[in-house]
Design a protein around this motif. Sequence first.
Motif, PDB file in Angstrom:
ATOM      1  N   THR A 147     -35.512   4.148   3.103  1.00 34.15           N
ATOM      2  CA  THR A 147     -36.120   4.158   3.876  1.00 34.15           C
ATOM      3  C   THR A 147     -33.935   4.253   4.770  1.00 34.15           C
ATOM      4  OG1 THR A 147     -36.210   1.705   5.244  1.00 34.15           O
ATOM      5  CG2 THR A 147     -37.901   3.053   4.367  1.00 34.15           C
ATOM      6  N   ASP A 148     -34.447   4.955   6.158  1.00 31.35           N
ATOM      7  CA  ASP A 148     -33.436   4.833   6.764  1.00 31.35           C
ATOM      8  C   ASP A 148     -33.056   4.055   7.165  1.00 31.35           C
ATOM      9  OD1 ASP A 148     -33.502   8.035   7.260  1.00 31.35           O
ATOM     10  OD2 ASP A 148     -34.220   7.844   9.591  1.00 31.35           O
ATOM     11  N   ARG A 149     -33.756   2.928   7.420  1.00 27.86           N
ATOM     12  CA  ARG A 149     -32.665   1.235   7.908  1.00 27.86           C
ATOM     13  C   ARG A 149     -33.087   0.729   6.408  1.00 27.86           C
ATOM     14  NH1 ARG A 149     -31.887  -0.524  12.752  1.00 27.86           N
ATOM     15  NH2 ARG A 149     -33.093  -1.404  13.746  1.00 27.86           N
ATOM     16  N   GLU A 150     -33.399   0.952   5.369  1.00 25.55           N
ATOM     17  CA  GLU A 150     -32.240  -0.120   4.406  1.00 25.55           C
ATOM     18  C   GLU A 150     -30.770   0.829   4.451  1.00 25.55           C
ATOM     19  OE1 GLU A 150     -36.462  -0.954   2.284  1.00 25.55           O
ATOM     20  OE2 GLU A 150     -35.773   1.354   1.805  1.00 25.55           O
ATOM     21  N   ILE A 151     -30.884   2.155   4.393  1.00 22.64           N
ATOM     22  CA  ILE A 151     -29.601   2.289   3.917  1.00 22.64           C
ATOM     23  C   ILE A 151     -28.580   2.000   5.083  1.00 22.64           C
ATOM     24  CG2 ILE A 151     -28.148   4.894   4.037  1.00 22.64           C
ATOM     25  CD1 ILE A 151     -31.178   6.478   3.327  1.00 22.64           C
ATOM     26  N   GLU A 152     -28.845   1.956   6.063  1.00 24.31           N
ATOM     27  CA  GLU A 152     -28.410   1.030   7.427  1.00 24.31           C
ATOM     28  C   GLU A 152     -27.591  -0.354   6.931  1.00 24.31           C
ATOM     29  OE1 GLU A 152     -28.569   1.446  12.014  1.00 24.31           O
ATOM     30  OE2 GLU A 152     -30.323   1.750  10.661  1.00 24.31           O
ATOM     31  N   VAL A 153     -28.478  -0.741   6.332  1.00 25.66           N
ATOM     32  CA  VAL A 153     -28.605  -2.103   5.987  1.00 25.66           C
ATOM     33  C   VAL A 153     -27.151  -2.320   4.979  1.00 25.66           C
ATOM     34  CG1 VAL A 153     -29.622  -4.257   4.537  1.00 25.66           C
ATOM     35  CG2 VAL A 153     -30.423  -3.208   6.821  1.00 25.66           C
ATOM     36  N   LEU A 154     -27.891  -1.316   3.887  1.00 29.70           N
ATOM     37  CA  LEU A 154     -27.101  -1.318   2.661  1.00 29.70           C
ATOM     38  C   LEU A 154     -25.455  -1.020   2.829  1.00 29.70           C
ATOM     39  CD1 LEU A 154     -26.517  -2.252  -0.211  1.00 29.70           C
ATOM     40  CD2 LEU A 154     -27.552   0.101  -0.331  1.00 29.70           C
ATOM     41  N   ARG A 155     -25.406  -0.181   3.955  1.00 25.57           N
ATOM     42  CA  ARG A 155     -24.312   0.697   3.720  1.00 25.57           C
ATOM     43  C   ARG A 155     -23.290  -0.888   4.668  1.00 25.57           C
ATOM     44  NH1 ARG A 155     -22.894   6.377   4.901  1.00 25.57           N
ATOM     45  NH2 ARG A 155     -24.819   6.507   5.923  1.00 25.57           N
ATOM     46  N   LEU A 156     -23.507  -1.635   5.696  1.00 26.61           N
ATOM     47  CA  LEU A 156     -22.855  -2.834   6.356  1.00 26.61           C
ATOM     48  C   LEU A 156     -22.891  -3.589   5.609  1.00 26.61           C
ATOM     49  CD1 LEU A 156     -25.537  -2.592   9.882  1.00 26.61           C
ATOM     50  CD2 LEU A 156     -22.814  -1.937   9.250  1.00 26.61           C
ATOM     51  N   VAL A 157     -23.385  -4.283   4.260  1.00 25.79           N
ATOM     52  CA  VAL A 157     -23.358  -5.050   2.964  1.00 25.79           C
ATOM     53  C   VAL A 157     -22.349  -3.732   2.358  1.00 25.79           C
ATOM     54  CG1 VAL A 157     -24.347  -5.543   1.227  1.00 25.79           C
ATOM     55  CG2 VAL A 157     -25.023  -5.829   2.654  1.00 25.79           C
ATOM     56  N   ALA A 158     -21.855  -2.898   2.177  1.00 25.49           N
ATOM     57  CA  ALA A 158     -20.789  -2.187   1.721  1.00 25.49           C
ATOM     58  C   ALA A 158     -19.482  -2.330   2.519  1.00 25.49           C
ATOM     59  CB  ALA A 158     -21.178  -0.710   1.387  1.00 25.49           C
ATOM     60  N   ALA A 159     -19.541  -3.064   3.582  1.00 26.46           N
ATOM     61  CA  ALA A 159     -18.350  -2.309   4.602  1.00 26.46           C
ATOM     62  C   ALA A 159     -18.553  -4.178   4.409  1.00 26.46           C
ATOM     63  CB  ALA A 159     -19.143  -1.768   5.716  1.00 26.46           C
ATOM     64  N   GLY A 160     -18.608  -5.543   3.532  1.00 27.67           N
ATOM     65  CA  GLY A 160     -18.521  -6.503   3.577  1.00 27.67           C
ATOM     66  C   GLY A 160     -19.066  -7.337   4.986  1.00 27.67           C
ATOM     67  N   ASN A 161     -20.391  -6.915   5.207  1.00 26.26           N
ATOM     68  CA  ASN A 161     -21.044  -7.535   6.258  1.00 26.26           C
ATOM     69  C   ASN A 161     -21.944  -8.843   5.155  1.00 26.26           C
ATOM     70  OD1 ASN A 161     -19.751  -6.776   9.178  1.00 26.26           O
ATOM     71  ND2 ASN A 161     -20.561  -5.024   7.880  1.00 26.26           N
ATOM     72  N   ALA A 162     -22.445  -9.783   5.498  1.00 27.42           N
ATOM     73  CA  ALA A 162     -22.923 -11.008   5.024  1.00 27.42           C
ATOM     74  C   ALA A 162     -23.945 -10.731   6.249  1.00 27.42           C
ATOM     75  CB  ALA A 162     -22.473 -12.470   5.995  1.00 27.42           C
ATOM     76  N   ASN A 163     -25.507 -10.974   5.737  1.00 32.29           N
ATOM     77  CA  ASN A 163     -26.698 -11.045   7.096  1.00 32.29           C
ATOM     78  C   ASN A 163     -26.919 -10.713   8.191  1.00 32.29           C
ATOM     79  OD1 ASN A 163     -27.433 -10.197   3.760  1.00 32.29           O
ATOM     80  ND2 ASN A 163     -28.871 -12.511   3.220  1.00 32.29           N
ATOM     81  N   LYS A 164     -26.151 -12.704   7.876  1.00 38.92           N
ATOM     82  CA  LYS A 164     -26.139 -12.349   9.859  1.00 38.92           C
ATOM     83  C   LYS A 164     -25.218 -11.712  10.557  1.00 38.92           C
ATOM     84  CE  LYS A 164     -25.062 -16.948  12.290  1.00 38.92           C
ATOM     85  NZ  LYS A 164     -24.849 -17.627  11.993  1.00 38.92           N
ATOM     86  N   GLU A 165     -23.854 -11.457   9.813  1.00 41.44           N
ATOM     87  CA  GLU A 165     -23.537 -10.174  10.681  1.00 41.44           C
ATOM     88  C   GLU A 165     -24.019  -8.658  10.903  1.00 41.44           C
ATOM     89  OE1 GLU A 165     -19.957 -10.481   7.395  1.00 41.44           O
ATOM     90  OE2 GLU A 165     -18.689 -11.144   9.338  1.00 41.44           O
TER      91      GLU A 165
END
Length: 208
Positions: A147-165
């Motif tokens: 989903t768009d939201r899942e892509i958004e989450v994974l993109r932020l993870v790819a940028a090195g963000n932890a779940n909390k961030e």
Amino acid sequence: MTAVPIRILTVDDHPLLREGIAAVIAGQADMDLVGEASDGREAIEVFRRCRPDVTLMDLQMPGVDGIEAIGAIRAEFPAARIVVLTTHGGDVQALRALKAGAAAYLLKHTLRRELLETIRAVHAGRRRIPESIAAGIAEHAADDALTDREIEVLRLVAAGNANKEVAARLAIAEETVKAHMKNILSKLGANDRTHAVTIAIKRGIFEI
């Protein structure tokens, strides 16, 4: 009676690639380069002015990208014949381009071998997709898309963000981020977060 040359527009933000393609086309009696553009917005304007028979379109460009440009051109000129030229062989990106209206999808490392033949085939009304990309599209046809939201989450993870961030940036609960990650791993068949990011980039779900 001499056949009318195929009128070609080339769109790429790298001048050297455009020059290389221009040189190849210049050596063909049945082709004529009628326009060049360095981004998607310019491509739409030049297309309106030149009305080429075949457009060679890069995907990764600043501002309006290739897929947006394909959609805009095809909305205005439904008969436009567009060949995608890209370095990325991901099935998701290829499918987006084809859905936007591209008639062919060519990887840049195959241009020397396949460009001229593909231009002639597309001008004749045929479609061209490399076997490896067609196989990738077929392999994932039944997969659940992110989903768009899942892509958004994974993109932020790819940028090195932890779940909390990630949670803070998207203004959602950390538990929600964890639930999204669980779905992402399942849908992509990934072992962990890093693997999921690698798969997403390879398939063209997003770039970093």
